[in-house]
Design a protein around this motif. Structure first.
Motif, PDB file in Angstrom:
ATOM      1  N   PRO A 102       0.655  -1.313  -0.007  1.00 58.63           N
ATOM      2  CA  PRO A 102      -0.068   0.087  -0.049  1.00 58.63           C
ATOM      3  C   PRO A 102       0.912   1.261   0.174  1.00 58.63           C
ATOM      4  N   TYR A 120       4.655  -4.586  -6.701  1.00 58.96           N
ATOM      5  CA  TYR A 120       4.032  -3.598  -7.063  1.00 58.96           C
ATOM      6  C   TYR A 120       3.606  -2.828  -5.877  1.00 58.96           C
ATOM      7  N   ALA A 122       2.746   1.065  -3.818  1.00 58.98           N
ATOM      8  CA  ALA A 122       1.691   2.309  -4.182  1.00 58.98           C
ATOM      9  C   ALA A 122       2.412   3.424  -4.239  1.00 58.98           C
ATOM     10  N   LYS A 141       1.133   0.603  -8.162  1.00 60.44           N
ATOM     11  CA  LYS A 141      -0.364   1.011  -7.911  1.00 60.44           C
ATOM     12  C   LYS A 141      -0.717   2.239  -7.428  1.00 60.44           C
ATOM     13  N   PHE A 143      -3.102   4.413  -5.636  1.00 61.37           N
ATOM     14  CA  PHE A 143      -4.098   4.193  -4.659  1.00 61.37           C
ATOM     15  C   PHE A 143      -4.258   5.393  -3.719  1.00 61.37           C
ATOM     16  N   THR A 168      -6.166   1.381  -8.429  1.00 57.51           N
ATOM     17  CA  THR A 168      -6.919   0.515  -7.411  1.00 57.51           C
ATOM     18  C   THR A 168      -7.537   1.369  -6.476  1.00 57.51           C
TER      19      THR A 168
END
Length: 224
Positions: A102, A120, A122, A141, A143, A168
């Motif tokens: 995240p 991957y 964020a 990502k 996010f 996402t």
């Protein structure tokens, strides 16, 4: 071993290539993993073969192991919400083919790179995206994506055309095409896709939503 994401023609590892090809990553996050296997079966049958199991789900590593064993080469299963190198290692040992964080956590990325597994992380700002790309992230990502919208992907890629972005958060199955046309490589779908199926709800409705997402990907790819 690091990937230069500033090169639009840079090659991808096989896992990331498969995820990009899929166009959709199904994010499974629930209070229990009891219904994950039937959910994945429906998703795979619909054509969604990239599955992310978040570590916020109890016994997530066991769920990753079960999905990897049950579906073998038909599914690319990975771990999400990974924030420590130890968690990354446990997930990889359980069979995770990719790891999603995240945030950008250098230790997690280094652990994954050392194990030959794509990570991957964020990011939100251009600086965060560029830092993650230089560190070797094959996909990054965005996010929470819905807060910024598809136009933000387009804006990021204008000065940084080699970025490979996976938005996402807050995206519905019917929105997938808009994000892909804006320059996203693939799109993460969570509760908007899984719905009440995570709690034993309708698999028929899950299939309908999955079909919609797959049709969105196909519509974009056919026009490319």
């Amino acid at each position: 071993m690091h990937v230069n994401n500033q090169d639009p023609g840079g090659s991808l590892d096989p896992t990331t290539e498969a995820i990009v090809e899929s166009g959709v990553v199904a994010v499974l996050r629930a209070a229990s993993a009891d219904y994950f296997l039937p959910i994945v079966e429906v998703l795979v049958d619909a054509g969604i073969t990239a599955i992310e199991v978040t570590l916020t789900t109890p016994q997530a590593t066991l769920a990753i192991e079960n999905i990897a064993r049950r579906f073998a080469s038909n599914v690319c299963v990975g771990a999400g919400s990974v924030i420590t190198a130890d968690d990354a290692s446990r997930c990889i040992d359980a069979g995770a083919a990719f790891v999603v964080s995240p945030a950008f956590v250098p230790d997690v990325l280094e652990q994954c790179v050392g194990a030959g597994v794509p990570c991957y992380p964020a990011a939100l700002t251009p600086t965060e995206f560029a830092t993650a790309a230089r560190a070797g992230a094959a996909l990054i990502k965005l996010f929470p994506a819905s807060v910024f919208g598809p136009g933000y992907v387009r804006s990021l890629r204008e000065p940084l055309p080699g970025l490979r972005i996976m938005p996402t958060g807050g995206i519905g199955p019917g929105d997938v095409g808009t994000w892909l046309r804006a320059g996203a490589e693939t799109v993460g779908l969570g509760s908007s896709l899984t719905g009440d199926a995570l709690n034993g709800g309708s698999l028929v409705e899950l299939r309908r939503r999955a079909d919609e997402a797959v049709a969105q990907v196909a519509g974009v790819r056919e026009r490319a």
